[in-house]
Design a protein around this motif. Structure first.
Motif, mmCIF file in Angstrom:
data_model
loop_
_atom_site.group_PDB
_atom_site.id
_atom_site.type_symbol
_atom_site.label_atom_id
_atom_site.label_comp_id
_atom_site.label_asym_id
_atom_site.label_seq_id
_atom_site.Cartn_x
_atom_site.Cartn_y
_atom_site.Cartn_z
ATOM 1 N N LEU A 1 -15.856 8.268 -16.886
ATOM 2 C CA LEU A 1 -15.234 9.506 -16.240
ATOM 3 C C LEU A 1 -15.667 10.816 -17.428
ATOM 4 O O LEU A 1 -15.712 10.548 -18.619
ATOM 5 N N ALA B 1 -10.743 14.090 -7.779
ATOM 6 C CA ALA B 1 -11.724 12.934 -8.086
ATOM 7 C C ALA B 1 -11.888 11.722 -6.823
ATOM 8 O O ALA B 1 -10.673 11.340 -6.585
ATOM 9 N N SER C 1 -9.546 11.340 -2.331
ATOM 10 C CA SER C 1 -9.393 11.888 -3.519
ATOM 11 C C SER C 1 -8.132 11.264 -4.203
ATOM 12 O O SER C 1 -7.234 10.475 -3.598
ATOM 13 N N SER D 1 -22.800 10.421 -5.003
ATOM 14 C CA SER D 1 -22.402 10.097 -6.486
ATOM 15 C C SER D 1 -23.637 9.786 -7.219
ATOM 16 O O SER D 1 -23.825 10.107 -8.534
ATOM 17 N N LYS E 1 -5.497 14.440 -13.926
ATOM 18 C CA LYS E 1 -6.772 15.051 -13.341
ATOM 19 C C LYS E 1 -6.765 14.697 -11.820
ATOM 20 O O LYS E 1 -6.504 13.631 -11.433
ATOM 21 N N CYS F 1 -14.453 13.969 -18.562
ATOM 22 C CA CYS F 1 -13.163 14.573 -18.725
ATOM 23 C C CYS F 1 -13.138 15.764 -19.506
ATOM 24 O O CYS F 1 -13.641 15.747 -20.761
ATOM 25 N N ASN G 1 -13.763 14.770 -13.850
ATOM 26 C CA ASN G 1 -12.529 15.132 -14.046
ATOM 27 C C ASN G 1 -12.457 16.540 -14.666
ATOM 28 O O ASN G 1 -12.253 16.852 -15.901
ATOM 29 N N HIS H 1 -17.559 9.865 -12.443
ATOM 30 C CA HIS H 1 -16.673 10.828 -11.661
ATOM 31 C C HIS H 1 -16.406 11.734 -12.552
ATOM 32 O O HIS H 1 -16.320 11.519 -13.839
#
Length: 395
Positions: free
Chosen positions: A175, A162, A220, A95, A159, A177, A129, A127
């Motif tokens: 996020l 993730a 996930s 990450s 989504k 997205c 998405n 994260h």
């Protein structure tokens, strides 16, 4: 082509080796094969040291707050890190190693302050998405919508794939997205949004466990966006540029993932060599047997081929060249090579290669997942074919 590394690249590789020796080695006895079971204080000590050693923002341009060392340097670091079992699960580092999106490098200053610099300078994460229940490898088929409503966008959709936000060490600050802003334009109607998290309009509705338990890819979940209100200013870049942004980031990620897989394969190969030199059967060590020699040789040749491809691709990216074909080849080839190398190492170890403590199983399934994640092997072959045959020949 010059295969010599620069002084900066050599220095950061040595720093990665020092990180493994000084930070990871002392923890190997207590780390185990499940990153999620590691005590939070121990886990966060690795996260903080990872940042303190200067491994965030390696490839990000200096003018955007990064180190400007390039993708080759990033690959060198990642290949070295997996030399320690502490890094096999990736939870503490991937990450942080996942650079903020390139569109942020040229974003307005307020977006950099809010979404770029915290990832580079603090122990913060985000994260991505992209995937959905009905859109995985076919990322252009996403159905999540972002409808403009005055000064906001309203996002709706689900989504998938993730990481869960529940682990204290990897709770995302935001996020990234991808959503459709204009359905009439196909993939050119996809846009990209910075969604603050936690968010009342986003909830985790299902969690999954894969065959690589305890790793970054082992868990996930599905994030459901339900009438999620996102300020219009949180649009990253321009409307309709989302798919292009996606491909840009994925090409970079695929190359670095290739370096990680290369390092994983090297780790397994070294264990196999050590076992072959030490294990005696019927009065001779395994290394004297031609069958074992061929297994070692096959793994060595495949790893060397993969290494040349990984670093050529990273080199091209650093020079601003179009590396779509090469990145696809890296993503296609390196997981398969690494799985074969691990499988041979398990065979050379015999029964003890099947033990959980050998870590071969953990690494095999993590490498196997890489044949699916961020573009399946088959999708990558299609991408290579289009580059070779011409884009009109769609697979």
């Amino acid at each position: 082509m010059d295969f010599e590394l620069t002084k900066d690249q050599i220095r950061i590789r040595e720093r990665a080796r020092k990180f493994v020796d000084d930070v990871c080695r002392p923890l190997e006895g207590e780390w185990g094969t499940d990153d999620y079971a590691v005590p939070v204080d121990v886990f966060m000590s690795v996260v903080s040291k990872f940042r303190e050693y200067g491994f965030r923002g390696i490839a990000i341009p200096k003018e955007a707050g990064g180190q400007g060392l390039g993708t080759v340097a990033k690959c060198l670091v990642y290949e070295e890190l997996v030399e320690s079992p502490v890094m096999h699960g990736l939870l503490a580092t991937w990450s942080g190693f996942l650079d903020p999106h390139p569109a942020l490098y040229v974003a307005p200053d307020w977006q950099k302050e809010e979404y770029l610099y915290p990832i580079l300078r603090e122990d913060k994460f985000y994260h991505i998405n992209i995937s959905e229940p009905g859109a995985g490898s076919d990322a252009a088929a996403i159905q999540t919508t972002a409808i403009r409503d005055g000064d906001n966008y309203i996002i709706n959709g689900i989504k998938r794939w993730a990481p869960p936000p529940t682990h204290p060490g990897i709770t995302p600050k935001y996020l990234l997205c991808y959503a459709v802003t204009d359905p009439s334009k196909g993939y050119e109607g996809i846009s990209l949004f910075l969604v603050d998290y936690p968010n009342p309009g986003v909830n985790v509705v299902r969690e999954y466990r894969t065959m690589a338990p305890g790793t970054y890819l082992g868990r996930s979940c599905d994030y459901e966006y339900k009438d999620c209100v996102v300020p219009a200013q949180n649009l990253l870049g321009a409307e309709g540029m989302g798919f292009r942004y996606m491909m840009d980031q994925l090409n970079r990620n695929r190359t670095v993932i290739g370096a990680r897989l290369l390092g994983t394969g090297r780790w397994a190969q070294q264990r196999a060599i050590e076992r072959a030199r030490e294990r005696k059967t019927f009065g001779a060590v395994l290394a004297e047997r031609q069958a074992i020699q061929w297994m070692i040789a096959e793994s060595e040749m495949e790893l060397e081929q993969a290494k040349l491809l990984v670093y050529k691709t990273a080199w091209m990216i650093d020079r601003g060249r179009d590396a779509r074909k090469e990145a696809a080849m890296v993503k296609c080839i390196t997981p398969q090579v690494t799985c074969r190398v691990i499988d041979r190492a398990m065979q050379i170890h015999g029964g003890i290669g099947m033990l959980e403590e050998s870590r071969f199983g953990q690494l095999y399934f993590q490498s196997r997942i890489a044949q699916v994640a961020e573009g399946t092997t088959e999708i990558m072959k299609g991408a290579v074919a289009r580059e070779v045959l011409g884009r009109k020949f769609r697979s």
